[in-house]
Design a protein around this motif. Structure first.
Motif, PDB file in Angstrom:
ATOM      1  N   TYR A 137      17.482 -20.562 -36.863  1.00  0.00           N
ATOM      2  CA  TYR A 137      18.608 -19.790 -37.403  1.00  0.00           C
ATOM      3  C   TYR A 137      18.806 -20.065 -38.892  1.00  0.00           C
ATOM      4  O   TYR A 137      18.862 -19.146 -39.707  1.00  0.00           O
ATOM      5  CB  TYR A 137      19.866 -20.159 -36.600  1.00  0.00           C
ATOM      6  N   ILE A 138      18.849 -21.355 -39.265  1.00  0.00           N
ATOM      7  CA  ILE A 138      19.154 -21.678 -40.665  1.00  0.00           C
ATOM      8  C   ILE A 138      17.956 -21.338 -41.573  1.00  0.00           C
ATOM      9  O   ILE A 138      18.133 -20.924 -42.723  1.00  0.00           O
ATOM     10  CB  ILE A 138      19.637 -23.145 -40.832  1.00  0.00           C
ATOM     11  N   LEU A 139      16.741 -21.468 -41.061  1.00  0.00           N
ATOM     12  CA  LEU A 139      15.565 -21.066 -41.853  1.00  0.00           C
ATOM     13  C   LEU A 139      15.665 -19.576 -42.207  1.00  0.00           C
ATOM     14  O   LEU A 139      15.411 -19.172 -43.341  1.00  0.00           O
ATOM     15  CB  LEU A 139      14.272 -21.327 -41.062  1.00  0.00           C
ATOM     16  N   ASN A 140      16.062 -18.773 -41.223  1.00  0.00           N
ATOM     17  CA  ASN A 140      16.214 -17.337 -41.475  1.00  0.00           C
ATOM     18  C   ASN A 140      17.347 -17.053 -42.455  1.00  0.00           C
ATOM     19  O   ASN A 140      17.213 -16.208 -43.341  1.00  0.00           O
ATOM     20  CB  ASN A 140      16.447 -16.589 -40.156  1.00  0.00           C
ATOM     21  N   GLU A 141      18.459 -17.755 -42.284  1.00  0.00           N
ATOM     22  CA  GLU A 141      19.597 -17.590 -43.203  1.00  0.00           C
ATOM     23  C   GLU A 141      19.179 -17.906 -44.640  1.00  0.00           C
ATOM     24  O   GLU A 141      19.451 -17.151 -45.567  1.00  0.00           O
ATOM     25  CB  GLU A 141      20.724 -18.560 -42.825  1.00  0.00           C
ATOM     26  N   LEU A 142      18.563 -19.070 -44.811  1.00  0.00           N
ATOM     27  CA  LEU A 142      18.233 -19.545 -46.159  1.00  0.00           C
ATOM     28  C   LEU A 142      17.179 -18.656 -46.816  1.00  0.00           C
ATOM     29  O   LEU A 142      17.277 -18.328 -48.001  1.00  0.00           O
ATOM     30  CB  LEU A 142      17.733 -20.993 -46.107  1.00  0.00           C
ATOM     31  N   TYR A 143      16.201 -18.255 -46.041  1.00  0.00           N
ATOM     32  CA  TYR A 143      15.161 -17.420 -46.637  1.00  0.00           C
ATOM     33  C   TYR A 143      15.719 -16.037 -46.971  1.00  0.00           C
ATOM     34  O   TYR A 143      15.431 -15.468 -48.026  1.00  0.00           O
ATOM     35  CB  TYR A 143      13.939 -17.319 -45.726  1.00  0.00           C
ATOM     36  N   GLY A 144      16.560 -15.551 -46.091  1.00  0.00           N
ATOM     37  CA  GLY A 144      17.184 -14.252 -46.333  1.00  0.00           C
ATOM     38  C   GLY A 144      18.011 -14.261 -47.612  1.00  0.00           C
ATOM     39  O   GLY A 144      18.019 -13.295 -48.375  1.00  0.00           O
ATOM     40  N   ARG A 145      18.689 -15.352 -47.884  1.00  0.00           N
ATOM     41  CA  ARG A 145      19.555 -15.404 -49.065  1.00  0.00           C
ATOM     42  C   ARG A 145      18.780 -15.684 -50.345  1.00  0.00           C
ATOM     43  O   ARG A 145      19.087 -15.138 -51.391  1.00  0.00           O
ATOM     44  CB  ARG A 145      20.621 -16.478 -48.866  1.00  0.00           C
ATOM     45  N   TYR A 146      17.782 -16.563 -50.255  1.00  0.00           N
ATOM     46  CA  TYR A 146      17.161 -17.049 -51.501  1.00  0.00           C
ATOM     47  C   TYR A 146      15.733 -16.545 -51.752  1.00  0.00           C
ATOM     48  O   TYR A 146      15.269 -16.566 -52.890  1.00  0.00           O
ATOM     49  CB  TYR A 146      17.170 -18.586 -51.518  1.00  0.00           C
ATOM     50  N   GLU A 147      15.029 -16.181 -50.712  1.00  0.00           N
ATOM     51  CA  GLU A 147      13.634 -15.725 -50.847  1.00  0.00           C
ATOM     52  C   GLU A 147      12.774 -16.656 -51.694  1.00  0.00           C
ATOM     53  O   GLU A 147      11.975 -16.225 -52.517  1.00  0.00           O
ATOM     54  CB  GLU A 147      13.593 -14.293 -51.385  1.00  0.00           C
ATOM     55  N   LEU A 148      12.994 -17.946 -51.512  1.00  0.00           N
ATOM     56  CA  LEU A 148      12.149 -18.958 -52.164  1.00  0.00           C
ATOM     57  C   LEU A 148      11.372 -19.670 -51.054  1.00  0.00           C
ATOM     58  O   LEU A 148      11.844 -19.742 -49.921  1.00  0.00           O
ATOM     59  CB  LEU A 148      12.997 -20.014 -52.863  1.00  0.00           C
ATOM     60  N   PRO A 149      10.200 -20.247 -51.399  1.00  0.00           N
ATOM     61  CA  PRO A 149       9.518 -21.059 -50.390  1.00  0.00           C
ATOM     62  C   PRO A 149      10.449 -22.170 -49.894  1.00  0.00           C
ATOM     63  O   PRO A 149      11.203 -22.745 -50.681  1.00  0.00           O
ATOM     64  CB  PRO A 149       8.342 -21.662 -51.172  1.00  0.00           C
ATOM     65  N   LEU A 150      10.404 -22.424 -48.597  1.00  0.00           N
ATOM     66  CA  LEU A 150      11.284 -23.443 -48.009  1.00  0.00           C
ATOM     67  C   LEU A 150      10.466 -24.652 -47.560  1.00  0.00           C
ATOM     68  O   LEU A 150       9.297 -24.528 -47.191  1.00  0.00           O
ATOM     69  CB  LEU A 150      12.011 -22.874 -46.781  1.00  0.00           C
ATOM     70  N   MET A 151      11.112 -25.818 -47.617  1.00  0.00           N
ATOM     71  CA  MET A 151      10.511 -27.032 -47.073  1.00  0.00           C
ATOM     72  C   MET A 151      11.547 -27.722 -46.176  1.00  0.00           C
ATOM     73  O   MET A 151      12.687 -27.902 -46.617  1.00  0.00           O
ATOM     74  CB  MET A 151      10.190 -28.025 -48.199  1.00  0.00           C
ATOM     75  N   VAL A 152      11.146 -28.090 -44.978  1.00  0.00           N
ATOM     76  CA  VAL A 152      12.015 -28.941 -44.151  1.00  0.00           C
ATOM     77  C   VAL A 152      11.596 -30.369 -44.491  1.00  0.00           C
ATOM     78  O   VAL A 152      10.522 -30.818 -44.098  1.00  0.00           O
ATOM     79  CB  VAL A 152      11.833 -28.652 -42.654  1.00  0.00           C
ATOM     80  N   VAL A 153      12.417 -31.070 -45.247  1.00  0.00           N
ATOM     81  CA  VAL A 153      11.972 -32.375 -45.754  1.00  0.00           C
ATOM     82  C   VAL A 153      12.612 -33.559 -45.022  1.00  0.00           C
ATOM     83  O   VAL A 153      12.373 -34.714 -45.389  1.00  0.00           O
ATOM     84  CB  VAL A 153      12.191 -32.500 -47.283  1.00  0.00           C
TER      85      VAL A 153
ATOM     86  N   ILE B 217       9.729 -27.745 -58.587  1.00  0.00           N
ATOM     87  CA  ILE B 217      10.931 -28.557 -58.384  1.00  0.00           C
ATOM     88  C   ILE B 217      11.835 -27.913 -57.335  1.00  0.00           C
ATOM     89  O   ILE B 217      12.059 -26.713 -57.347  1.00  0.00           O
ATOM     90  CB  ILE B 217      11.717 -28.746 -59.697  1.00  0.00           C
ATOM     91  N   ALA B 218      12.336 -28.775 -56.457  1.00  0.00           N
ATOM     92  CA  ALA B 218      13.163 -28.287 -55.355  1.00  0.00           C
ATOM     93  C   ALA B 218      14.568 -28.869 -55.413  1.00  0.00           C
ATOM     94  O   ALA B 218      14.767 -29.985 -55.892  1.00  0.00           O
ATOM     95  CB  ALA B 218      12.517 -28.667 -54.024  1.00  0.00           C
ATOM     96  N   CYS B 219      15.511 -28.088 -54.920  1.00  0.00           N
ATOM     97  CA  CYS B 219      16.815 -28.655 -54.610  1.00  0.00           C
ATOM     98  C   CYS B 219      16.717 -29.228 -53.196  1.00  0.00           C
ATOM     99  O   CYS B 219      15.742 -28.973 -52.489  1.00  0.00           O
ATOM    100  CB  CYS B 219      17.918 -27.600 -54.679  1.00  0.00           C
ATOM    101  N   MET B 220      17.689 -30.009 -52.780  1.00  0.00           N
ATOM    102  CA  MET B 220      17.648 -30.563 -51.430  1.00  0.00           C
ATOM    103  C   MET B 220      19.061 -30.588 -50.877  1.00  0.00           C
ATOM    104  O   MET B 220      19.950 -31.217 -51.432  1.00  0.00           O
ATOM    105  CB  MET B 220      17.048 -31.969 -51.480  1.00  0.00           C
ATOM    106  N   ILE B 221      19.215 -29.849 -49.771  1.00  0.00           N
ATOM    107  CA  ILE B 221      20.534 -29.617 -49.193  1.00  0.00           C
ATOM    108  C   ILE B 221      20.545 -30.120 -47.753  1.00  0.00           C
ATOM    109  O   ILE B 221      19.569 -29.916 -47.024  1.00  0.00           O
ATOM    110  CB  ILE B 221      20.842 -28.089 -49.196  1.00  0.00           C
ATOM    111  N   ASN B 222      21.630 -30.770 -47.376  1.00  0.00           N
ATOM    112  CA  ASN B 222      21.801 -31.158 -45.975  1.00  0.00           C
ATOM    113  C   ASN B 222      22.130 -29.906 -45.168  1.00  0.00           C
ATOM    114  O   ASN B 222      23.157 -29.284 -45.389  1.00  0.00           O
ATOM    115  CB  ASN B 222      22.935 -32.189 -45.876  1.00  0.00           C
ATOM    116  N   GLY B 223      21.240 -29.559 -44.244  1.00  0.00           N
ATOM    117  CA  GLY B 223      21.379 -28.283 -43.543  1.00  0.00           C
ATOM    118  C   GLY B 223      22.042 -28.364 -42.179  1.00  0.00           C
ATOM    119  O   GLY B 223      21.606 -27.690 -41.244  1.00  0.00           O
ATOM    120  N   VAL B 224      23.091 -29.169 -42.039  1.00  0.00           N
ATOM    121  CA  VAL B 224      23.859 -29.151 -40.789  1.00  0.00           C
ATOM    122  C   VAL B 224      24.337 -27.703 -40.590  1.00  0.00           C
ATOM    123  O   VAL B 224      24.969 -27.135 -41.477  1.00  0.00           O
ATOM    124  CB  VAL B 224      25.088 -30.076 -40.850  1.00  0.00           C
TER     125      VAL B 224
END
Ligand code: P53
Length: 488
Positions: A370-386, A247-254
């Motif tokens: 930039y934001i992929l690096n930010e998000l992974y750095g903070r959460y260390e969870l698999p990421l999806m660009v959806v 299960i994923a959360c989904m955030i608007n990544g502006v």
């Protein structure tokens, strides 16, 4: 390119923007059903009727007058009512997705097809059957479904009768709906998203006139609390129903940038990142409000109403995957004289180093890295660009072709940015580009803001055959998927 084997390439849509059939087979209404079109500089308007019979227009996210009831004005065009009629074209459309080689298709289930008013004890069988057929069709082609449970489509009945997400009761209705579909489709669906762009209202608060901000913040932050609880309960349930569920959360990544190196601008951009992205991300990933939450509530004079036990619920429902949309970056500055852009949902100052789409959205592939690096750095969870893509009007040629080199360019840049981020060490597992088939824009209600690899013959007034055509980008994406982006 750095994409791992098994990377999920695909596309994304949302029920109310593609399905149409708004009142077919027992479906209940949502706010979008009373939303007329807007334009590049004009938000969509919702139509209501006052007790004296007068019809009024309320802008999206606006405050409706006392006593106003939702009203479908027979003299107006409501683009989502029929949309591109995916409801009756899903076999043809999924065949086209399969032809491109999709590995994943992100779609949403319409809550009101299953529980038309949100409150029923028993689900609507016709609704359940429709999505079963869609999932079986996807299975035929080995396309993994990624299913959003809520894509801005709360039952209108819940909004008008109990105040929607302001009421804690809505949590139970949502959980019942989620449990129903997760149980029904446990053999067919493993990847779920609870709430689409859950952060939007908080992120976009600053777009509202100052006089409305405090009240809007109070509502947004309280509603969000209820949505966080609902999401956490659903995460827990999903694991009970099938331990293989993800299960994923989904955030608007502006993605916020400081316009200048003035320290005030840098702090302002950081604040936007906290308020816009980390506030919601932290609750859903870490299971608790971030340390800056109290200051944010104080900024808008918000009093958050909670109940004993809420903290445990949040902690028990942490997501497995972080998914997000990425369309643009934006620039922040305290300089009131700075040049601002124009366009729907684009705010902040103009970035002199990037180009803007016709709808005023800043085209910036580096922002995605930039934001992929930010998000992974903070959460260390698999990421999806959806969600990602370029909304642009296309021209259908006489021979049925559509030449869209601008879309290919846009996507190339973003694919390269993702590959770079993977090289940086980011665990990115999926890319489902937005509106893989042309659909109704959420922000403007326009059809002419097209994102698709597949052109749909339909204009902003509802004229057209709804026939599907392959754009040049269709063949480009097909090659990209076949070569895992070695050839782009
Ligand atoms: P449209 C605003 C800013 C960024 C993304 O948007 C947004 C919005 C709300 O419009 O929404 C997401 O259609 C949303 C989709 C939507 C897509 O982005 O306004 O999840 O439903 O269609 C693109 O061009």
């Amino acid at each position: 390119m750095n994409f791992p084997k098994g990377f999920f390439w695909g596309g994304a849509t949302a029920a109310n923007q593609v399905e149409g059939a708004w009142n077919v087979d027992g479906k209940g209404m949502i706010e979008t059903d009373i939303s007329a079109s807007g334009g590049v500089d004009k938000h969509r308007v919702l139509t209501y009727q006052l007790p004296d019979g007068q019809v009024v227009e309320v802008p999206m996210f606006g405050v409706k007058p006392e006593g106003a009831v939702p009203y479908v004005d027979p003299t107006r065009y409501y683009p989502n009512h029929e949309a591109i009629d995916f409801y009756h074209h899903y076999k043809e459309d999924i065949a086209l997705f399969a032809e491109m080689g999709f590995k994943m298709y992100r779609m949403s289930i319409s809550w009101t097809r299953i529980f038309p008013n949100g409150i029923e004890e028993e689900p609507n069988q016709a609704g359940l059957e429709f999505y079963r057929n869609v999932f079986l069709e996807l299975k035929k082609y080995n396309i993994e479904p990624l299913v959003t449970l809520w894509h801005f489509d709360t039952p209108l009945h819940l909004e008008t009768e109990i105040g929607g997400w302001m009421s804690r009761e809505t949590i139970d209705h949502f959980v019942r709906y989620a449990q129903t579909v997760m149980t029904e489709y446990q053999e067919l669906v493993k990847y779920w998203i609870t709430f689409n762009e859950i952060n939007n209202r908080l992120f976009f608060l600053e777009m509202l006139p100052e006089s409305q901000r405090q009240q809007a913040a109070q509502v947004s932050i309280q509603e969000l609390h209820h949505q966080f609880l609902a999401s956490a309960k659903v995460v827990k349930l999903a694991r009970e129903i099938n331990p293989e569920n993800k299960i994923a959360c989904m955030i608007n990544g502006v993605t916020p940038y400081p316009l200048t190196s003035r320290p005030e601008d840098v702090l302002m951009a950081q604040d936007a990142l906290k308020q816009g992205i980390y506030y919601c991300g932290d609750v859903q990933v870490r299971g608790k409000y971030p340390s800056f939450a109290k200051r944010l509530w104080a900024k808008y004079g918000v009093t958050l109403v909670t109940e004993p036990g809420d903290d445990e619920i949040l902690l028990d429902g942490k997501v497995d995957i972080f998914s997000f949309s990425y369309y643009m970056s934006m620039c922040l500055t305290t300089d009131k004289e700075a040049k601002t852009g124009q366009g729907n949902f684009s705010f902040g100052a103009l970035n002199p180093y990037i180009e803007y789409s016709n709808w005023g959205w800043g085209i910036d592939p580096s922002g995605l890295r930039y934001i992929l690096n930010e998000l992974y750095g903070r959460y260390e969870l698999p990421l999806m660009v959806v969600e990602n893509g370029l909304g642009q009007d296309d021209v259908l040629e006489e021979d049925g072709s559509v030449h869209d080199p601008y879309r290919i360019d846009y996507m190339k840049g973003h694919v390269e940015a993702m590959s770079d981020a993977i090289g940086d060490g980011v665990d990115l597992i999926a890319y489902t580009s937005w509106g893989c088939i042309d659909l109704i824009s959420a922000g403007t209600g326009q059809m002419s803001k097209r994102y698709g690899f597949i052109y749909v013959d339909l204009d902003d007034e509802g004229n057209g055959t709804r026939q599907r055509y392959r754009k040049d980008s269709f063949y480009w994406y097909q090659t990209l998927i076949a070569t895992n982006a070695e050839e782009i």
